[in-house]
Design a protein around this motif. Structure first.
Motif, PDB file in Angstrom:
ATOM      1  N   ASN A  34      35.373  -8.031  11.603  1.00 56.60           N
ATOM      2  CA  ASN A  34      34.554  -8.012  10.383  1.00 56.60           C
ATOM      3  C   ASN A  34      35.367  -7.626   9.152  1.00 56.60           C
ATOM      4  OD1 ASN A  34      34.952  -5.316  10.923  1.00 56.60           O
ATOM      5  ND2 ASN A  34      32.780  -4.763  10.866  1.00 56.60           N
ATOM      6  N   THR A  35      36.683  -7.594   9.294  1.00 61.07           N
ATOM      7  CA  THR A  35      37.607  -7.417   8.168  1.00 61.07           C
ATOM      8  C   THR A  35      38.777  -8.371   8.369  1.00 61.07           C
ATOM      9  OG1 THR A  35      38.838  -5.646   9.284  1.00 61.07           O
ATOM     10  CG2 THR A  35      37.005  -4.985   7.846  1.00 61.07           C
ATOM     11  N   ILE A  36      39.517  -8.625   7.297  1.00 63.83           N
ATOM     12  CA  ILE A  36      40.715  -9.456   7.382  1.00 63.83           C
ATOM     13  C   ILE A  36      41.892  -8.672   6.817  1.00 63.83           C
ATOM     14  CG2 ILE A  36      41.870 -11.560   6.608  1.00 63.83           C
ATOM     15  CD1 ILE A  36      39.275 -12.980   6.541  1.00 63.83           C
ATOM     16  N   ASP A  37      42.946  -8.578   7.610  1.00 66.38           N
ATOM     17  CA  ASP A  37      44.168  -7.922   7.158  1.00 66.38           C
ATOM     18  C   ASP A  37      45.137  -9.008   6.703  1.00 66.38           C
ATOM     19  OD1 ASP A  37      46.394  -6.435   6.667  1.00 66.38           O
ATOM     20  OD2 ASP A  37      46.651  -5.692   8.732  1.00 66.38           O
ATOM     21  N   PHE A  38      45.249  -9.190   5.386  1.00 62.96           N
ATOM     22  CA  PHE A  38      46.093 -10.261   4.866  1.00 62.96           C
ATOM     23  C   PHE A  38      47.578  -9.933   4.961  1.00 62.96           C
ATOM     24  CE2 PHE A  38      42.085 -11.480   2.991  1.00 62.96           C
ATOM     25  CZ  PHE A  38      42.127 -12.859   3.054  1.00 62.96           C
ATOM     26  N   SER A  39      47.903  -8.714   5.340  1.00 62.36           N
ATOM     27  CA  SER A  39      49.308  -8.348   5.475  1.00 62.36           C
ATOM     28  C   SER A  39      49.855  -8.633   6.870  1.00 62.36           C
ATOM     29  CB  SER A  39      49.493  -6.858   5.155  1.00 62.36           C
ATOM     30  OG  SER A  39      48.833  -6.046   6.111  1.00 62.36           O
ATOM     31  N   SER A  40      48.972  -9.043   7.787  1.00 60.48           N
ATOM     32  CA  SER A  40      49.411  -9.231   9.169  1.00 60.48           C
ATOM     33  C   SER A  40      48.788 -10.490   9.769  1.00 60.48           C
ATOM     34  CB  SER A  40      49.025  -8.011  10.006  1.00 60.48           C
ATOM     35  OG  SER A  40      49.393  -8.191  11.365  1.00 60.48           O
ATOM     36  N   ASN A  41      49.465 -11.607   9.592  1.00 55.37           N
ATOM     37  CA  ASN A  41      49.072 -12.887  10.194  1.00 55.37           C
ATOM     38  C   ASN A  41      47.579 -13.205  10.045  1.00 55.37           C
ATOM     39  OD1 ASN A  41      51.734 -13.353  11.197  1.00 55.37           O
ATOM     40  ND2 ASN A  41      51.311 -11.986  12.927  1.00 55.37           N
ATOM     41  N   PRO A  42      47.083 -13.313   8.842  1.00 59.00           N
ATOM     42  CA  PRO A  42      45.663 -13.646   8.653  1.00 59.00           C
ATOM     43  C   PRO A  42      45.387 -15.082   9.064  1.00 59.00           C
ATOM     44  CG  PRO A  42      46.820 -13.756   6.568  1.00 59.00           C
ATOM     45  CD  PRO A  42      47.809 -13.213   7.567  1.00 59.00           C
ATOM     46  N   PRO A  43      44.153 -15.398   9.409  1.00 59.49           N
ATOM     47  CA  PRO A  43      43.831 -16.796   9.737  1.00 59.49           C
ATOM     48  C   PRO A  43      44.001 -17.684   8.514  1.00 59.49           C
ATOM     49  CG  PRO A  43      41.830 -15.480   9.514  1.00 59.49           C
ATOM     50  CD  PRO A  43      42.979 -14.523   9.479  1.00 59.49           C
ATOM     51  N   PRO A  69      42.981 -20.396   5.786  1.00 62.40           N
ATOM     52  CA  PRO A  69      41.676 -20.764   5.221  1.00 62.40           C
ATOM     53  C   PRO A  69      41.485 -22.272   5.147  1.00 62.40           C
ATOM     54  CG  PRO A  69      43.207 -20.277   3.451  1.00 62.40           C
ATOM     55  CD  PRO A  69      43.958 -20.042   4.727  1.00 62.40           C
ATOM     56  N   SER A  70      40.234 -22.683   5.122  1.00 60.26           N
ATOM     57  CA  SER A  70      39.865 -24.057   4.802  1.00 60.26           C
ATOM     58  C   SER A  70      39.305 -24.058   3.389  1.00 60.26           C
ATOM     59  CB  SER A  70      38.802 -24.575   5.784  1.00 60.26           C
ATOM     60  OG  SER A  70      39.269 -24.494   7.119  1.00 60.26           O
ATOM     61  N   SER A  71      39.439 -25.162   2.675  1.00 62.22           N
ATOM     62  CA  SER A  71      38.962 -25.203   1.291  1.00 62.22           C
ATOM     63  C   SER A  71      37.832 -26.210   1.143  1.00 62.22           C
ATOM     64  CB  SER A  71      40.099 -25.544   0.327  1.00 62.22           C
ATOM     65  OG  SER A  71      40.636 -26.820   0.598  1.00 62.22           O
ATOM     66  N   TYR A  72      36.909 -25.892   0.245  1.00 64.55           N
ATOM     67  CA  TYR A  72      35.748 -26.723  -0.025  1.00 64.55           C
ATOM     68  C   TYR A  72      35.478 -26.700  -1.525  1.00 64.55           C
ATOM     69  CZ  TYR A  72      35.132 -25.945   4.978  1.00 64.55           C
ATOM     70  OH  TYR A  72      35.335 -25.862   6.330  1.00 64.55           O
ATOM     71  N   ASN A 120      42.348 -28.394  -8.595  1.00 64.99           N
ATOM     72  CA  ASN A 120      42.728 -29.404  -7.599  1.00 64.99           C
ATOM     73  C   ASN A 120      44.094 -29.125  -6.991  1.00 64.99           C
ATOM     74  OD1 ASN A 120      40.340 -30.999  -7.947  1.00 64.99           O
ATOM     75  ND2 ASN A 120      41.203 -31.737  -9.869  1.00 64.99           N
ATOM     76  N   ALA A 121      44.306 -27.895  -6.589  1.00 71.38           N
ATOM     77  CA  ALA A 121      45.574 -27.532  -5.965  1.00 71.38           C
ATOM     78  C   ALA A 121      45.324 -26.505  -4.872  1.00 71.38           C
ATOM     79  CB  ALA A 121      46.531 -26.954  -7.000  1.00 71.38           C
ATOM     80  N   ASN A 122      46.183 -26.491  -3.845  1.00 72.35           N
ATOM     81  CA  ASN A 122      46.019 -25.536  -2.753  1.00 72.35           C
ATOM     82  C   ASN A 122      46.214 -24.108  -3.243  1.00 72.35           C
ATOM     83  OD1 ASN A 122      45.506 -27.510  -0.824  1.00 72.35           O
ATOM     84  ND2 ASN A 122      47.670 -27.844  -0.434  1.00 72.35           N
ATOM     85  N   SER A 123      47.209 -23.919  -4.100  1.00 66.29           N
ATOM     86  CA  SER A 123      47.407 -22.624  -4.742  1.00 66.29           C
ATOM     87  C   SER A 123      46.954 -22.772  -6.179  1.00 66.29           C
ATOM     88  CB  SER A 123      48.890 -22.215  -4.679  1.00 66.29           C
ATOM     89  OG  SER A 123      49.077 -20.948  -5.260  1.00 66.29           O
ATOM     90  N   LEU A 124      45.815 -22.194  -6.505  1.00 65.88           N
ATOM     91  CA  LEU A 124      45.214 -22.428  -7.813  1.00 65.88           C
ATOM     92  C   LEU A 124      45.978 -21.699  -8.901  1.00 65.88           C
ATOM     93  CD1 LEU A 124      41.421 -22.132  -6.913  1.00 65.88           C
ATOM     94  CD2 LEU A 124      42.796 -24.186  -7.145  1.00 65.88           C
ATOM     95  N   SER A 125      46.285 -22.424  -9.972  1.00 59.68           N
ATOM     96  CA  SER A 125      46.996 -21.845 -11.105  1.00 59.68           C
ATOM     97  C   SER A 125      46.349 -22.312 -12.389  1.00 59.68           C
ATOM     98  CB  SER A 125      48.478 -22.242 -11.063  1.00 59.68           C
ATOM     99  OG  SER A 125      49.193 -21.625 -12.108  1.00 59.68           O
ATOM    100  N   TRP A 126      46.169 -21.372 -13.321  1.00 62.86           N
ATOM    101  CA  TRP A 126      45.520 -21.701 -14.588  1.00 62.86           C
ATOM    102  C   TRP A 126      46.426 -21.300 -15.743  1.00 62.86           C
ATOM    103  CZ3 TRP A 126      43.345 -19.007 -10.590  1.00 62.86           C
ATOM    104  CH2 TRP A 126      42.247 -19.592  -9.928  1.00 62.86           C
ATOM    105  N   THR A 142      47.608 -17.102 -11.201  1.00 61.72           N
ATOM    106  CA  THR A 142      47.626 -17.849  -9.943  1.00 61.72           C
ATOM    107  C   THR A 142      46.861 -17.086  -8.873  1.00 61.72           C
ATOM    108  OG1 THR A 142      49.773 -18.854 -10.455  1.00 61.72           O
ATOM    109  CG2 THR A 142      49.108 -18.836  -8.145  1.00 61.72           C
ATOM    110  N   TYR A 143      46.079 -17.832  -8.082  1.00 61.48           N
ATOM    111  CA  TYR A 143      45.427 -17.257  -6.907  1.00 61.48           C
ATOM    112  C   TYR A 143      46.052 -17.888  -5.666  1.00 61.48           C
ATOM    113  CZ  TYR A 143      42.181 -16.251  -3.165  1.00 61.48           C
ATOM    114  OH  TYR A 143      41.653 -15.843  -1.974  1.00 61.48           O
ATOM    115  N   ASP A 144      46.543 -17.042  -4.757  1.00 62.35           N
ATOM    116  CA  ASP A 144      47.176 -17.501  -3.523  1.00 62.35           C
ATOM    117  C   ASP A 144      46.238 -17.211  -2.358  1.00 62.35           C
ATOM    118  OD1 ASP A 144      48.739 -18.061  -1.317  1.00 62.35           O
ATOM    119  OD2 ASP A 144      50.543 -17.111  -2.120  1.00 62.35           O
ATOM    120  N   ALA A 145      45.715 -18.270  -1.752  1.00 62.84           N
ATOM    121  CA  ALA A 145      44.737 -18.095  -0.680  1.00 62.84           C
ATOM    122  C   ALA A 145      45.376 -17.592   0.611  1.00 62.84           C
ATOM    123  CB  ALA A 145      44.017 -19.419  -0.416  1.00 62.84           C
ATOM    124  N   THR A 146      46.675 -17.688   0.760  1.00 63.75           N
ATOM    125  CA  THR A 146      47.322 -17.206   1.982  1.00 63.75           C
ATOM    126  C   THR A 146      47.445 -15.684   1.993  1.00 63.75           C
ATOM    127  OG1 THR A 146      49.552 -17.433   1.052  1.00 63.75           O
ATOM    128  CG2 THR A 146      48.628 -19.352   2.189  1.00 63.75           C
TER     129      THR A 146
END
Length: 217
Positions: A55-64, A66-69, A112-118, A197-201
């Motif tokens: 029920n939590t995600i640890d982004f510092s240790s091999n997170p799953p 993501p899929s994008s929509y 329209n990019a995997n890593s969103l940048s504005w 920039t937002y990095d989804a990874t």
């Protein structure tokens, strides 16, 4: 009997902002970004979906991964809309049937990019939600369960608005004001990053690019 698919349903909110203070000697400038209320309609939102056994995600240790929509927010301009998200991408987000938790982040506008940048141009609001849990297949959460302590996926303003007021001192005449403020040719913000920039990874928001001056006036 096979378990049927269960689409993820989302109801959203937009972070409220305090209105600028306007004194009798000043006028609020028309520089506020477009999204100023909590009931705005948004088109072309990018959503990232993670499915996790915890029920939590640890982004510092091999997170799953993501899929994008992509989806649109209905808004509440008429007073009776639900602020629900309608997904417009070819595929729709679904709960995992094995009971994994669903987590989402929403970003607007869509680049329209995997890593969103504005580009930070002083005209475009950038809205990014925190990581939000939509529950599981058997215990879904859609953001309307306020009575149970749940809150909707909330878009947050990721830029600060700077407002410059030229204020006359008490007793100054128009001639005095023109003599003082008429000499100003420009107002600039120094050492400002030109992109965000937002990095989804990593689920991180960073400011990027070579620092530069941004003109305020």
């Amino acid at each position: 009997i096979p378990m049927p698919e269960r689409p993820i349903s989302i109801y959203t909110a937009i972070q409220s902002e305090s209105a600028p203070t306007v004194t009798p000697q000043s006028t609020a400038p028309d520089t506020r970004a477009a999204i100023t209320g909590t009931d705005a309609a948004l088109e072309g939102i990018t959503f990232y979906l993670w499915q996790s056994e915890s029920n939590t995600i640890d982004f510092s240790s091999n997170p799953p991964s993501p899929s994008s929509y992509t989806g649109n927010r209905a808004g509440d301009a008429t007073g009776d809309a639900t602020n629900a998200i309608t997904f417009t991408s070819a595929s729709k987000p679904l709960y995992d049937k094995t009971g994994k938790y669903a987590f989402l982040v929403g970003c607007w506008p869509n680049t329209n990019a995997n890593s969103l940048s504005w580009n930070i141009d002083g005209k475009t609001d950038i809205l990014i939600s925190d990581l939000w849990c939509a529950g599981t297949y058997l215990a879904p959460i859609n953001g309307t369960e306020s009575a149970n302590g749940e809150t909707p996926l909330t878009f947050k303003h990721r830029l600060a608005q700077l407002e410059v007021f030229c204020k006359a001192a008490e007793g100054e005449t128009l001639t005095d004001v023109q003599a003082t403020w008429g000499k100003i040719k420009s107002i600039e913000l120094l050492d400002a990053y030109p992109q965000m920039t937002y990095d989804a990874t990593t689920n991180e928001i960073t400011c990027t690019g070579s620092k530069k001056e941004i003109s305020l006036l």
